[in-house]
Enzyme design. Sequence first.
Site, PDB file in Angstrom:
ATOM      1  CE1 TYR A   1      50.583  60.652  16.438  1.00  0.00           C
ATOM      2  CE2 TYR A   1      52.939  61.558  16.309  1.00  0.00           C
ATOM      3  CZ  TYR A   1      51.682  61.879  16.918  1.00  0.00           C
ATOM      4  OH  TYR A   1      51.200  62.998  17.036  1.00  0.00           O
TER       5      TYR A   1
ATOM      6  CE  LYS B   1      49.716  63.283  14.030  1.00  0.00           C
ATOM      7  NZ  LYS B   1      48.285  63.822  14.109  1.00  0.00           N
TER       8      LYS B   1
END
Length: 253
Positions: A154, A158
């Site tokens: 993640y 991002k």
Amino acid sequence: MSETPTRVAIVTGAARGIGAAIAQRLSRDGLAVAVLDLEEAAAKGTVEAITAAGGRALAVGADVADPEQVTAAVAAVTEGLGAPTVLINNAGITRDNLLFKMSEADWDSVIGVHLRGAFLMTRAVQKHMVDAGWGRIVNLSSTSALGNRGQLNYSTAKAGLQGFTKTAAIELGKFGVTANCIAPGFIASDMTRATAARMGKTWEEYVAASSGVIPVGRVGEVDDIAHTVSFFVSEGAGFVSGQIIYVAGGPKA
């Protein structure tokens, strides 16, 4: 004077949470909104909320990591609402685990939705923006881009969206298109509630611990993000591009 045509926005991952709040805010701002999520049925609640308030909206089902589904979704939006010139890349998933326990599937699925999805959606929509000589792209990053234990996939996705944003801003700026990025901190949502449960904490305990280290003394709400999106999409933000704003209740980067 001729009337300015209604802008058409696509918001991915808009069935609930931050995406639903963004979709409803853009509708209040006067845009027609395509509410895109993995399943069309899941997006209907957001559409009903928008139409009940007098707005125009369309539910669209698509896997943003699938190029054929993305092409079909953008075509459906163009036919149903008009050519989209606003794109909010919000769709996201988590598959948290420590590095030594993370599977290839956990890595690929998160990178696929966040990064491949943003790429495919932006590539499909940018031609409508270029034709119109006007466009707004807003990508949803996270404070996790700065590093977060148990979120290697993640955090990488991002962080990647921030570089994606800056490069899109450079390439598309001459066509009247801006690209910006919002990196939320702790936002009260289904995703953070799931995180609390996974950590074995009650929601109240989790919020209290989190708000205690946020300078403004509270956790974020989905409308905090929707408000920032509204600014980036506005006519007045045409000279703001390639920027990353941390909406996190205090300085983060």
